[in-house]
Design a protein around this motif. Sequence first.
Motif, PDB file in Angstrom:
ATOM      1  N   VAL A 113       7.615  11.277  -6.498  1.00 53.68           N
ATOM      2  CA  VAL A 113       7.153  11.139  -7.790  1.00 53.68           C
ATOM      3  C   VAL A 113       5.751  12.254  -8.067  1.00 53.68           C
ATOM      4  CG1 VAL A 113       7.537   8.549  -7.699  1.00 53.68           C
ATOM      5  CG2 VAL A 113       5.634   9.493  -6.673  1.00 53.68           C
ATOM      6  N   THR A 114       5.506  12.172  -9.100  1.00 60.11           N
ATOM      7  CA  THR A 114       4.487  13.001  -9.677  1.00 60.11           C
ATOM      8  C   THR A 114       3.056  12.392  -9.500  1.00 60.11           C
ATOM      9  OG1 THR A 114       4.138  11.867 -11.813  1.00 60.11           O
ATOM     10  CG2 THR A 114       5.893  13.876 -11.628  1.00 60.11           C
ATOM     11  N   LYS A 115       2.035  12.928  -9.440  1.00 62.07           N
ATOM     12  CA  LYS A 115       0.682  12.576  -9.388  1.00 62.07           C
ATOM     13  C   LYS A 115       0.436  11.140  -9.987  1.00 62.07           C
ATOM     14  CE  LYS A 115      -2.909  15.136  -6.941  1.00 62.07           C
ATOM     15  NZ  LYS A 115      -3.532  16.269  -6.895  1.00 62.07           N
ATOM     16  N   GLU A 116       0.520  11.392 -11.330  1.00 65.33           N
ATOM     17  CA  GLU A 116       0.370  10.279 -12.442  1.00 65.33           C
ATOM     18  C   GLU A 116       1.165   8.963 -11.953  1.00 65.33           C
ATOM     19  OE1 GLU A 116       0.834  13.546 -13.171  1.00 65.33           O
ATOM     20  OE2 GLU A 116      -0.799  14.004 -13.623  1.00 65.33           O
ATOM     21  N   GLU A 117       2.499   9.198 -11.546  1.00 61.40           N
ATOM     22  CA  GLU A 117       3.206   8.071 -11.388  1.00 61.40           C
ATOM     23  C   GLU A 117       2.867   7.442  -9.944  1.00 61.40           C
ATOM     24  OE1 GLU A 117       7.568   9.648 -12.866  1.00 61.40           O
ATOM     25  OE2 GLU A 117       7.097  10.318 -11.037  1.00 61.40           O
ATOM     26  N   ALA A 118       2.343   8.269  -8.970  1.00 59.89           N
ATOM     27  CA  ALA A 118       1.940   7.621  -7.887  1.00 59.89           C
ATOM     28  C   ALA A 118       0.815   6.877  -8.014  1.00 59.89           C
ATOM     29  CB  ALA A 118       1.563   9.006  -6.960  1.00 59.89           C
ATOM     30  N   LEU A 119      -0.265   7.189  -8.980  1.00 58.81           N
ATOM     31  CA  LEU A 119      -1.313   6.604  -9.445  1.00 58.81           C
ATOM     32  C   LEU A 119      -1.130   5.269 -10.045  1.00 58.81           C
ATOM     33  CD1 LEU A 119      -4.482   6.608  -9.612  1.00 58.81           C
ATOM     34  CD2 LEU A 119      -4.266   7.643 -11.610  1.00 58.81           C
ATOM     35  N   GLU A 120      -0.050   5.316 -10.758  1.00 56.24           N
ATOM     36  CA  GLU A 120       0.354   4.158 -11.476  1.00 56.24           C
ATOM     37  C   GLU A 120       0.803   3.097 -10.402  1.00 56.24           C
ATOM     38  OE1 GLU A 120       3.139   4.328 -14.858  1.00 56.24           O
ATOM     39  OE2 GLU A 120       1.349   5.446 -15.503  1.00 56.24           O
ATOM     40  N   LYS A 121       1.495   3.693  -9.313  1.00 52.91           N
ATOM     41  CA  LYS A 121       2.196   2.670  -8.491  1.00 52.91           C
ATOM     42  C   LYS A 121       0.895   2.367  -7.582  1.00 52.91           C
ATOM     43  CE  LYS A 121       6.616   4.757  -7.564  1.00 52.91           C
ATOM     44  NZ  LYS A 121       7.640   3.739  -7.144  1.00 52.91           N
ATOM     45  N   ALA A 122      -0.042   3.105  -7.329  1.00 59.13           N
ATOM     46  CA  ALA A 122      -1.271   2.769  -6.524  1.00 59.13           C
ATOM     47  C   ALA A 122      -1.834   1.500  -7.248  1.00 59.13           C
ATOM     48  CB  ALA A 122      -1.952   3.962  -6.493  1.00 59.13           C
ATOM     49  N   ILE A 123      -2.032   1.808  -8.612  1.00 63.66           N
ATOM     50  CA  ILE A 123      -2.714   0.453  -9.226  1.00 63.66           C
ATOM     51  C   ILE A 123      -1.867  -0.604  -9.417  1.00 63.66           C
ATOM     52  CG2 ILE A 123      -3.748  -0.111 -11.840  1.00 63.66           C
ATOM     53  CD1 ILE A 123      -4.264   2.833 -11.854  1.00 63.66           C
ATOM     54  N   GLU A 124      -0.797  -0.664  -9.346  1.00 67.59           N
ATOM     55  CA  GLU A 124       0.230  -1.711  -9.297  1.00 67.59           C
ATOM     56  C   GLU A 124       0.016  -2.277  -7.877  1.00 67.59           C
ATOM     57  OE1 GLU A 124       2.107  -4.139 -10.743  1.00 67.59           O
ATOM     58  OE2 GLU A 124       1.738  -2.346 -12.271  1.00 67.59           O
ATOM     59  N   LEU A 125      -0.032  -1.600  -6.917  1.00 69.80           N
ATOM     60  CA  LEU A 125      -0.183  -2.224  -5.553  1.00 69.80           C
ATOM     61  C   LEU A 125      -1.680  -2.908  -5.435  1.00 69.80           C
ATOM     62  CD1 LEU A 125       1.027   0.793  -3.268  1.00 69.80           C
ATOM     63  CD2 LEU A 125       1.734  -1.543  -3.126  1.00 69.80           C
ATOM     64  N   PHE A 126      -2.669  -2.373  -6.271  1.00 64.63           N
ATOM     65  CA  PHE A 126      -3.776  -3.009  -5.968  1.00 64.63           C
ATOM     66  C   PHE A 126      -3.768  -4.577  -6.917  1.00 64.63           C
ATOM     67  CE2 PHE A 126      -7.598  -0.152  -5.180  1.00 64.63           C
ATOM     68  CZ  PHE A 126      -7.007   0.334  -4.104  1.00 64.63           C
ATOM     69  N   ARG A 127      -3.002  -4.410  -7.775  1.00 62.74           N
ATOM     70  CA  ARG A 127      -2.751  -5.723  -8.393  1.00 62.74           C
ATOM     71  C   ARG A 127      -2.250  -6.782  -7.375  1.00 62.74           C
ATOM     72  NH1 ARG A 127      -1.275  -3.057 -13.136  1.00 62.74           N
ATOM     73  NH2 ARG A 127      -3.142  -2.944 -14.481  1.00 62.74           N
ATOM     74  N   LEU A 128      -0.964  -6.281  -6.645  1.00 58.45           N
ATOM     75  CA  LEU A 128      -0.386  -6.873  -5.670  1.00 58.45           C
ATOM     76  C   LEU A 128      -1.483  -7.385  -4.677  1.00 58.45           C
ATOM     77  CD1 LEU A 128       2.611  -7.459  -5.145  1.00 58.45           C
ATOM     78  CD2 LEU A 128       2.539  -5.715  -3.512  1.00 58.45           C
ATOM     79  N   VAL A 129      -2.323  -6.838  -4.188  1.00 60.11           N
ATOM     80  CA  VAL A 129      -3.077  -7.195  -3.203  1.00 60.11           C
ATOM     81  C   VAL A 129      -4.221  -7.996  -3.830  1.00 60.11           C
ATOM     82  CG1 VAL A 129      -2.258  -5.639  -1.228  1.00 60.11           C
ATOM     83  CG2 VAL A 129      -4.353  -5.077  -2.863  1.00 60.11           C
ATOM     84  N   GLU A 130      -4.151  -8.336  -4.924  1.00 61.43           N
ATOM     85  CA  GLU A 130      -5.282  -9.145  -5.743  1.00 61.43           C
ATOM     86  C   GLU A 130      -6.740  -8.526  -5.714  1.00 61.43           C
ATOM     87  OE1 GLU A 130      -4.588 -12.864  -3.921  1.00 61.43           O
ATOM     88  OE2 GLU A 130      -2.463 -12.849  -4.354  1.00 61.43           O
ATOM     89  N   ILE A 131      -6.685  -7.315  -6.119  1.00 64.83           N
ATOM     90  CA  ILE A 131      -7.942  -6.813  -6.320  1.00 64.83           C
ATOM     91  C   ILE A 131      -8.200  -6.624  -7.915  1.00 64.83           C
ATOM     92  CG2 ILE A 131      -9.270  -4.344  -6.336  1.00 64.83           C
ATOM     93  CD1 ILE A 131      -7.873  -3.965  -3.493  1.00 64.83           C
ATOM     94  N   ALA A 132      -9.552  -7.102  -8.088  1.00 64.95           N
ATOM     95  CA  ALA A 132      -9.762  -7.074  -9.587  1.00 64.95           C
ATOM     96  C   ALA A 132     -10.348  -5.776 -10.055  1.00 64.95           C
ATOM     97  CB  ALA A 132     -11.032  -8.134  -9.759  1.00 64.95           C
ATOM     98  N   ASP A 133      -9.987  -5.296 -11.335  1.00 64.78           N
ATOM     99  CA  ASP A 133     -10.281  -4.112 -11.958  1.00 64.78           C
ATOM    100  C   ASP A 133      -9.511  -2.844 -11.240  1.00 64.78           C
ATOM    101  OD1 ASP A 133     -11.846  -5.658 -13.717  1.00 64.78           O
ATOM    102  OD2 ASP A 133     -13.679  -5.120 -12.390  1.00 64.78           O
ATOM    103  N   PRO A 134      -8.549  -2.951 -10.879  1.00 63.96           N
ATOM    104  CA  PRO A 134      -7.919  -2.090  -9.960  1.00 63.96           C
ATOM    105  C   PRO A 134      -7.983  -0.577 -10.729  1.00 63.96           C
ATOM    106  CG  PRO A 134      -6.037  -3.211 -11.080  1.00 63.96           C
ATOM    107  CD  PRO A 134      -7.522  -4.004 -11.331  1.00 63.96           C
ATOM    108  N   GLU A 135      -8.040  -0.387 -11.763  1.00 61.56           N
ATOM    109  CA  GLU A 135      -8.151   0.966 -12.515  1.00 61.56           C
ATOM    110  C   GLU A 135      -9.450   1.654 -12.107  1.00 61.56           C
ATOM    111  OE1 GLU A 135      -7.377  -1.651 -14.254  1.00 61.56           O
ATOM    112  OE2 GLU A 135      -5.348  -1.416 -15.278  1.00 61.56           O
ATOM    113  N   ILE A 136     -10.310   0.670 -11.950  1.00 57.14           N
ATOM    114  CA  ILE A 136     -11.661   1.483 -11.727  1.00 57.14           C
ATOM    115  C   ILE A 136     -11.867   1.533 -10.052  1.00 57.14           C
ATOM    116  CG2 ILE A 136     -14.075   0.858 -11.838  1.00 57.14           C
ATOM    117  CD1 ILE A 136     -13.440  -0.887 -14.496  1.00 57.14           C
TER     118      ILE A 136
END
Lengths: 324, 334
Positions: free
Chosen positions: B127-150
């Motif tokens: 995947v590209t860097k941007e897609e990977a970042l999106e996936k990473a943010i998705e993972l943060f939601r999965l592990v229940e971290i608030a404000d994952p983008e920040i």
Amino acid sequence: MLRYVIRRIIYLIPLFFGILIIVFVASRIAGNPVQLMTVQNPHITAEARQRLTEYYGLDKPLYHQFFIYLAELFQGDLGNSYALRGGIAVTTLIGDYAWLTFELQLAALFLSLLIAIPVGIISAKKQYSKLDVTVTTTSLLGTCIPVFYMGIIAIIIFAYFLGWFPAGGAHSILPERYPFGSYVLDELWHMALPTAVLTFATLAPVVLLVRSSMLEVLRQDYILAARASGLSERSVIYKHALRNALIPVVTYVGLYFGAMLAGAPVTETVFNWPGVGRLFVEATTKLDFPVIMGITVFITIMTLIANLITDIAYGYIDPRIRFE
Amino acid sequence: MLMAPKEILKIENLTTHFYTWAGVVKAVDGVSLEVKEGETLGLVGESGSGKSVTALSILRIVPRPGRIIDGKIIYKGENLLEKTESEMEKIRGKEIAYIFQDPATSLNPVFSVADQLIEVIRRHQNVTKEEALEKAIELFRLVEIADPEIKIWSYPHQLSGGMKQRMAIARALSCQPSLLLADEPTTNLDVTIQAQILELMKNLKKKLGMSMILITHDMGVVAGVADRISVMYAGRICESAGTKTIFYNPLHPYTRALLEAVPNIAMKREKLKIIPGAIPNLVSPPSGCRFHPRCDFAGPACVSAVPPLVEIEPEHYVACVRAKEFSGKLPSRS
């Protein structure tokens, strides 16, 4: 960031004056330059000595001399040499010598880092292997042997017996001797030996530092975690481990960098290299106060700048010490 | 009746030794265990019993001077010990992921969490860097971290322990592994955070259909999470059975001692039972059953021969020569 830099510079002001006062007083305790200038003249009269003392302003009280020096310093005037090149301005003198010091030191620093970092990494990766033992032993030798000794041995072997490189100086006296008639090549040819010796002396402690720092980092959980994530060995070593292992190396190089700009008095003297270090040695033996003070000012400012750069570089390498 | 699930991981006679100046430390000495698909295996034992080394051996990342010298690690039908290093790199993090004990040290301090996650994602997925970042943010939601983008741009030192462990879990889950090795994932956290993290891991396991090996020395933790438990002592498995069996019908004296050492709210100011002595020096471990010097029921047979891990009852394996005597009713410890 800018505020941090400004704050640092403000802190540096008292330090700067402290250093000036110490060197000013210490050099004047060391002896009387007028005495030194006239000692070989059997016909000198006490009156003539007095005139010289007054001419240089050395008859005034010490604090008075210091304020005169400060007043001139703020006008960018570092005074004139007592003994060198017919009383040449100190600023001109340092300008002439500083460039050669930079050349020699930057070449040695660049080369030693270029060699030391990969060698230290490989040595750490293969701890206790034959290669590692060879590297650590050689580095230890390099750290232990004094530079002047290494320099003299290098001159004996490569200049005297083999005749590959000149024994000293920065240029051939006669342009006919320039290799391929090139001034630049001639300087490089003269630089080779002192650079090699200085590189080896600088390199040795850096190798040991990189190795031990790398060994320390390789034991950390985050390295195991990087491996457990399936990252390639290259990324684990050269990205994850190296970035952490370089933090102490940056400290070391930063400290060294300051000292480096002052020139390497010993190396420059052994190889008769016309740099700031040798100039400092010469000025000290002749009690040439303006030159001693001038070089002190130069070294101090350079060191302070180098420390500032180190601090800023820290922030880039280690986010934990980023200044808000 | 449902068909019995296949095992995803089967370890046979795993032997990992450390070649130190003081001698060969037999940290793992003939360990056999298995994990079935979708199951959580609790690997329990005192500090220094070889739990972590067993887990590190599965990924073949045992730090020097440790070496795997014998055994088989069969993952999805293939022996991991016969794979090349580059084949292993494709399994690590993608097929089998690892969560470390101390989140404070298992994240690299000089890279932002986003950088570390993106690197792992891009290592295993095209995947590209941007897609990977999106996936990473998705993972943060999965592990229940608030404000994952920040939060994703934080550096590890800017985060609390629980938050770091969530991030470490996110990293481990980034490529949907089939097997998760969780090495005391809650030991270094506050009790309230421990419960949150355990709950999270339990849910994630169900959601993603993973199998898990949960390493812990805390009987309370395994009781709530594990389907089966293997008890380790001094580099060997001494008892393996379903969680209920281990808690209600433990047959190995060590398992029993371990359970008796757990404080219980119903206890009336009794003194906690302790296991006398300490875990043996693994350079020269005791002969026979390694627990015999600390065991209340040890006899001559325990000293002379290594007790094999035998199936005493269906799905209940015990390595104790006297296990049969303890079956049914247990002699109480004095």
